[in-house]
Motif scaffolding. Structure first.
Motif, PDB file in Angstrom:
ATOM      1  N   SER A  74     -49.971  24.322   2.758  1.00 31.08           N
ATOM      2  CA  SER A  74     -49.283  24.462   4.043  1.00 31.08           C
ATOM      3  C   SER A  74     -47.910  25.088   3.823  1.00 31.08           C
ATOM      4  O   SER A  74     -47.006  24.448   3.267  1.00 31.08           O
ATOM      5  CB  SER A  74     -49.164  23.090   4.711  1.00 31.08           C
ATOM      6  OG  SER A  74     -48.470  23.172   5.932  1.00 31.08           O
ATOM      7  N   ASN A 129     -46.350  27.828  10.720  1.00 32.25           N
ATOM      8  CA  ASN A 129     -46.981  27.057   9.649  1.00 32.25           C
ATOM      9  C   ASN A 129     -48.325  27.710   9.317  1.00 32.25           C
ATOM     10  O   ASN A 129     -49.151  27.936  10.207  1.00 32.25           O
ATOM     11  CB  ASN A 129     -47.173  25.613  10.118  1.00 32.25           C
ATOM     12  CG  ASN A 129     -48.024  24.795   9.185  1.00 32.25           C
ATOM     13  OD1 ASN A 129     -48.981  24.169   9.608  1.00 32.25           O
ATOM     14  ND2 ASN A 129     -47.698  24.786   7.912  1.00 32.25           N
ATOM     15  N   THR A 151     -51.692  27.207   7.154  1.00 27.97           N
ATOM     16  CA  THR A 151     -52.448  26.215   6.383  1.00 27.97           C
ATOM     17  C   THR A 151     -53.670  26.895   5.767  1.00 27.97           C
ATOM     18  O   THR A 151     -54.685  27.103   6.429  1.00 27.97           O
ATOM     19  CB  THR A 151     -52.869  25.021   7.248  1.00 27.97           C
ATOM     20  OG1 THR A 151     -53.604  25.492   8.385  1.00 27.97           O
ATOM     21  CG2 THR A 151     -51.647  24.266   7.738  1.00 27.97           C
ATOM     22  N   ASN A 164     -50.151  28.439  12.792  1.00 34.35           N
ATOM     23  CA  ASN A 164     -49.641  27.714  13.958  1.00 34.35           C
ATOM     24  C   ASN A 164     -48.225  28.174  14.270  1.00 34.35           C
ATOM     25  O   ASN A 164     -47.407  28.339  13.358  1.00 34.35           O
ATOM     26  CB  ASN A 164     -49.614  26.205  13.694  1.00 34.35           C
ATOM     27  CG  ASN A 164     -50.991  25.627  13.461  1.00 34.35           C
ATOM     28  OD1 ASN A 164     -51.810  25.574  14.367  1.00 34.35           O
ATOM     29  ND2 ASN A 164     -51.251  25.193  12.238  1.00 34.35           N
ATOM     30  N   SER A 193     -44.416  26.690   5.275  1.00 40.67           N
ATOM     31  CA  SER A 193     -43.532  26.596   6.436  1.00 40.67           C
ATOM     32  C   SER A 193     -42.563  27.766   6.466  1.00 40.67           C
ATOM     33  O   SER A 193     -41.996  28.145   5.436  1.00 40.67           O
ATOM     34  CB  SER A 193     -42.730  25.287   6.398  1.00 40.67           C
ATOM     35  OG  SER A 193     -43.576  24.162   6.519  1.00 40.67           O
ATOM     36  N   SER A 253     -51.739  29.242  18.121  1.00 36.22           N
ATOM     37  CA  SER A 253     -52.397  29.296  16.815  1.00 36.22           C
ATOM     38  C   SER A 253     -53.359  30.473  16.766  1.00 36.22           C
ATOM     39  O   SER A 253     -53.691  31.070  17.801  1.00 36.22           O
ATOM     40  CB  SER A 253     -53.147  27.991  16.526  1.00 36.22           C
ATOM     41  OG  SER A 253     -54.152  27.761  17.496  1.00 36.22           O
ATOM     42  N   CYS A 288     -50.266  31.349  -2.921  1.00 36.04           N
ATOM     43  CA  CYS A 288     -50.580  29.916  -2.853  1.00 36.04           C
ATOM     44  C   CYS A 288     -51.685  29.545  -3.829  1.00 36.04           C
ATOM     45  O   CYS A 288     -51.645  28.487  -4.459  1.00 36.04           O
ATOM     46  CB  CYS A 288     -50.985  29.536  -1.432  1.00 36.04           C
ATOM     47  SG  CYS A 288     -49.639  29.602  -0.225  1.00 36.04           S
ATOM     48  N   ASP A 305     -57.021  16.378   8.292  1.00 41.65           N
ATOM     49  CA  ASP A 305     -57.861  17.571   8.198  1.00 41.65           C
ATOM     50  C   ASP A 305     -59.120  17.217   7.399  1.00 41.65           C
ATOM     51  O   ASP A 305     -59.354  17.739   6.305  1.00 41.65           O
ATOM     52  CB  ASP A 305     -57.090  18.713   7.534  1.00 41.65           C
ATOM     53  CG  ASP A 305     -55.873  19.116   8.337  1.00 41.65           C
ATOM     54  OD1 ASP A 305     -56.015  19.265   9.572  1.00 41.65           O
ATOM     55  OD2 ASP A 305     -54.792  19.289   7.751  1.00 41.65           O
ATOM     56  N   VAL A 345     -57.286  30.759   6.839  1.00 41.03           N
ATOM     57  CA  VAL A 345     -55.963  30.194   7.130  1.00 41.03           C
ATOM     58  C   VAL A 345     -55.849  29.950   8.626  1.00 41.03           C
ATOM     59  O   VAL A 345     -56.252  30.784   9.439  1.00 41.03           O
ATOM     60  CB  VAL A 345     -54.822  31.112   6.640  1.00 41.03           C
ATOM     61  CG1 VAL A 345     -54.879  32.489   7.295  1.00 41.03           C
ATOM     62  CG2 VAL A 345     -53.464  30.466   6.885  1.00 41.03           C
ATOM     63  N   ARG A 364     -56.910  27.140   3.410  1.00 41.77           N
ATOM     64  CA  ARG A 364     -57.959  26.187   3.070  1.00 41.77           C
ATOM     65  C   ARG A 364     -59.224  26.922   2.639  1.00 41.77           C
ATOM     66  O   ARG A 364     -59.328  28.137   2.820  1.00 41.77           O
ATOM     67  CB  ARG A 364     -58.249  25.292   4.281  1.00 41.77           C
ATOM     68  CG  ARG A 364     -58.691  26.093   5.513  1.00 41.77           C
ATOM     69  CD  ARG A 364     -58.660  25.250   6.762  1.00 41.77           C
ATOM     70  NE  ARG A 364     -57.307  24.944   7.185  1.00 41.77           N
ATOM     71  CZ  ARG A 364     -56.974  23.905   7.945  1.00 41.77           C
ATOM     72  NH1 ARG A 364     -57.902  23.063   8.362  1.00 41.77           N
ATOM     73  NH2 ARG A 364     -55.725  23.694   8.318  1.00 41.77           N
ATOM     74  N   ILE A 411     -55.389  21.805   0.658  1.00 42.81           N
ATOM     75  CA  ILE A 411     -54.831  22.547   1.780  1.00 42.81           C
ATOM     76  C   ILE A 411     -53.384  22.881   1.448  1.00 42.81           C
ATOM     77  O   ILE A 411     -52.574  21.986   1.181  1.00 42.81           O
ATOM     78  CB  ILE A 411     -54.929  21.740   3.085  1.00 42.81           C
ATOM     79  CG1 ILE A 411     -56.402  21.500   3.446  1.00 42.81           C
ATOM     80  CG2 ILE A 411     -54.206  22.458   4.220  1.00 42.81           C
ATOM     81  CD1 ILE A 411     -56.621  20.658   4.674  1.00 42.81           C
ATOM     82  N   GLN A 471     -56.660  13.415   2.747  1.00 39.71           N
ATOM     83  CA  GLN A 471     -57.177  13.561   4.112  1.00 39.71           C
ATOM     84  C   GLN A 471     -58.056  12.386   4.533  1.00 39.71           C
ATOM     85  O   GLN A 471     -58.370  12.238   5.719  1.00 39.71           O
ATOM     86  CB  GLN A 471     -57.968  14.869   4.247  1.00 39.71           C
ATOM     87  CG  GLN A 471     -57.186  16.107   3.872  1.00 39.71           C
ATOM     88  CD  GLN A 471     -55.934  16.297   4.707  1.00 39.71           C
ATOM     89  OE1 GLN A 471     -55.868  15.906   5.871  1.00 39.71           O
ATOM     90  NE2 GLN A 471     -54.905  16.898   4.108  1.00 39.71           N
TER      91      GLN A 471
END
Length: 206
Positions: free
Chosen positions: A138, A194, A196, A111, A140, A64, A97, A125, A108, A198, A136, A175
């Protein structure tokens, strides 16, 4: 009731109550998703960290890296992440996003799951740095993986397949009332990335 969701329309709400998790299949078209995956694999300075679970130190079963402005820190599972700067590609994806979620993101967590033996167990989270009811986003890329939700009280579970180019947006009470996981599997041999996105708030922003 347990249920596996296989959706062909989008966006689609996955959670029946207590929060929201909306899946956008085909958020990025397959060819562009492949290009992004290859670029991230090549330019990202992946790290494998030790995390603290139940008072014991473990090697994290994935790689990550944390991207944000220098003044934004992030701590999870007892690990303080040192921020890496935004790249032009991550800014492009962040803004894409933000446009679909009507939210703003200032960080961000990227991962890399090298194969199906990398994963993450049940968690939420819900760190204070993410805010009370965080949004959030996410994204892929790469190998398709199963993703699970489980309600904290009713134990109802929801399963969804996250394909390359799909976007999962968790918000509201999701969450607090649900936990989620990316279970390990021996059936997946390819890597998955991935992202994420936020918004970090409070003491983590200095």
């Amino acid at each position: 009731m347990d249920g596996r969701i296989n959706l062909f329309t989008e966006p689609q709400e996955l959670l029946p109550f207590d929060g929201s998790a909306v899946i956008h299949h085909g958020f990025i078209d397959p060819n562009r998703a492949d290009e992004i995956f290859r670029q991230l694999m090549g330019e990202t300075q992946w790290e494998q960290r030790d995390i603290v679970l139940f008072g014991k130190q473990h090697r994290e079963p994935r790689l990550s890296v944390w991207h944000s402005e220098p003044h934004i820190s992030y701590t999870y599972s007892g690990v303080l992440r040192t921020p890496q700067p935004w790249t032009p590609l991550l800014v492009e994806l962040r803004d894409k996003c933000a446009a679909v979620t009507n939210a703003t993101f200032n960080a961000v967590l990227a991962n890399l799951y090298r194969n199906g033996l990398d994963g993450v167990g049940w968690h939420a989270d819900n760190e204070a740095s993410n805010g009370r009811e965080p949004t959030i986003a996410s994204l892929s890329l790469g190998a398709s993986r199963r993703f699970d939700f489980r309600h904290r009280e009713s134990k109802q579970t929801i399963q969804v397949q996250l394909d390359s180019g799909s976007l999962l947006v968790m918000s509201g009470l999701s969450q607090h009332c649900w936990v989620h996981q990316l279970p390990r599997t021996k059936k997946v041999f390819e890597p998955r990335i991935n992202l994420t996105f936020r918004r970090v708030v409070g003491a983590a922003v200095k």
